[in-house]
Design an enzyme around this catalytic site. Structure first.
Site, PDB file in Angstrom:
ATOM      1  N   ASP A 246     -13.446   5.251  -1.092  1.00 53.69           N
ATOM      2  CA  ASP A 246     -13.509   4.922  -2.509  1.00 53.69           C
ATOM      3  C   ASP A 246     -14.794   4.177  -2.819  1.00 53.69           C
ATOM      4  O   ASP A 246     -15.318   3.425  -1.992  1.00 53.69           O
ATOM      5  CB  ASP A 246     -12.321   4.036  -2.913  1.00 53.69           C
ATOM      6  CG  ASP A 246     -10.986   4.747  -2.764  1.00 53.69           C
ATOM      7  OD1 ASP A 246     -10.953   5.980  -2.967  1.00 53.69           O
ATOM      8  OD2 ASP A 246      -9.983   4.087  -2.449  1.00 53.69           O
TER       9      ASP A 246
ATOM     10  N   ASP B  67       0.864  -1.164   0.000  1.00 56.88           N
ATOM     11  CA  ASP B  67       0.000   0.000   0.000  1.00 56.88           C
ATOM     12  C   ASP B  67       0.918   1.237   0.000  1.00 56.88           C
ATOM     13  O   ASP B  67       2.122   1.116   0.252  1.00 56.88           O
ATOM     14  CB  ASP B  67      -0.869  -0.045   1.266  1.00 56.88           C
ATOM     15  CG  ASP B  67      -1.607   1.250   1.536  1.00 56.88           C
ATOM     16  OD1 ASP B  67      -2.228   1.779   0.607  1.00 56.88           O
ATOM     17  OD2 ASP B  67      -1.554   1.719   2.684  1.00 56.88           O
TER      18      ASP B  67
ATOM     19  N   ASP C 182      -0.061   5.138   1.162  1.00 57.63           N
ATOM     20  CA  ASP C 182      -0.234   6.052   2.299  1.00 57.63           C
ATOM     21  C   ASP C 182      -0.174   5.316   3.639  1.00 57.63           C
ATOM     22  O   ASP C 182      -0.886   4.330   3.847  1.00 57.63           O
ATOM     23  CB  ASP C 182      -1.569   6.786   2.194  1.00 57.63           C
ATOM     24  CG  ASP C 182      -1.534   7.898   1.160  1.00 57.63           C
ATOM     25  OD1 ASP C 182      -0.432   8.266   0.729  1.00 57.63           O
ATOM     26  OD2 ASP C 182      -2.609   8.407   0.785  1.00 57.63           O
TER      27      ASP C 182
ATOM     28  N   THR D 193      -2.428 -14.234  -0.762  1.00 58.99           N
ATOM     29  CA  THR D 193      -1.369 -13.384  -0.204  1.00 58.99           C
ATOM     30  C   THR D 193      -1.048 -13.737   1.242  1.00 58.99           C
ATOM     31  O   THR D 193      -1.858 -14.348   1.941  1.00 58.99           O
ATOM     32  CB  THR D 193      -1.769 -11.888  -0.235  1.00 58.99           C
ATOM     33  OG1 THR D 193      -2.828 -11.675   0.710  1.00 58.99           O
ATOM     34  CG2 THR D 193      -2.198 -11.449  -1.622  1.00 58.99           C
TER      35      THR D 193
END
Length: 254
Positions: A188, A15, A17, A233
């Protein structure tokens, strides 16, 4: 098909931020050096919710190469804009998915909601249209760094974004959209499945032995949760860039 990375069979995705950089601020020289050292051992990639230009700006620092050269993979908007070894991969469009009429109804509702919202301050750019999503900010994306921090503290106390998202989930349940809170001031909106796991479609052909993901918003409802929890993952939760560096040094002997 032969692998583009025959000597590196582990992929590490990040990621942006609060993982590699402070929110919307430039990457540090220390982090950049560590990521370059890591890249000698593994394949590296960055996956941000922001558009590609914004992510690139955070890596435009003295001595840095363009973003697509600093990482093997670079994904903007969760992978809807994608690069592998500096070359663009096929992209997707939010507006094609939703259609103009549905999009207009959604945005009109959001802007009415923001207009009626009573929060300490408002600035500008409450809806930002991106290629694969929209970003909604109750305070507005033009807020200064300090105003962002102030809003984050206010939001943690009053749940402004969480309440906003709940209303949208109920009102537009038939649209097939995900509403994902991330960063300090916004959330988002994108089609179901177009979260950060979308970027994994672009790496599947390499058949990596392991894919690690580092992110800060890994809790349910956070914009790192889906890729963090995905069975493909190995997820790592970090608190800030310093924590990311500490974990990388331990895990990869850097």
């Amino acid at each position: 098909m032969a692998s583009a990375f025959p000597d590196r069979r582990t992929l590490v995705l990040f990621d942006v931020d609060n993982t590699l950089t402070p929110a919307r601020l430039p990457v540090s020289q220390e982090m950049l050096a560590l990521l370059r050292a890591l890249r000698k051992k593994v394949v590296t990639g960055v996956v941000g919710g922001s558009d590609f230009v914004k992510i690139s700006e955070q890596f435009t620092v003295p001595g840095a190469a363009p973003l697509v050269e600093e990482f093997d993979y670079a994904f903007g908007e969760n992978g809807l804009t994608a690069y592998k070894l500096g070359k663009p991969l096929p992209s997707q469009s939010f507006i094609k998915f939703l259609g103009e009429e549905k999009y207009k109804t959604l945005v009109n509702f959001i802007l009415h909601y923001v207009a009626d919202l009573d929060i300490p301050i408002k600035r500008g750019t409450f809806v930002e249209f991106r290629n694969g999503m929209i970003n909604v900010s109750p305070i507005g994306r033009n807020a200064s760094h300090q105003e962002r921090l102030d809003f984050l503290a206010y939001d943690q106390q009053h749940g402004v974004r969480a309440a906003f998202v709940k209303v949208l989930q109920e009102k537009f349940s038939h649209y097939g959209l995900t509403f994902s809170i991330g960063g300090q001031i916004s959330f988002d909106v994108f089609p179901n499945g177009w979260d950060k796991t979308f970027c994994l479609n672009h790496v599947a052909d390499e058949k990596f032995e392991a894919i690690h993901f580092f992110g800060d918003k890994t809790h349910k409802g956070g914009n790192d949760h889906e890729i963090f929890a995905d069975p493909r993952t190995i997820g790592h939760t970090v608190t800030d860039p310093a924590d990311t560096m500490r974990q990388l040094k331990e895990l990869f002997n850097l």
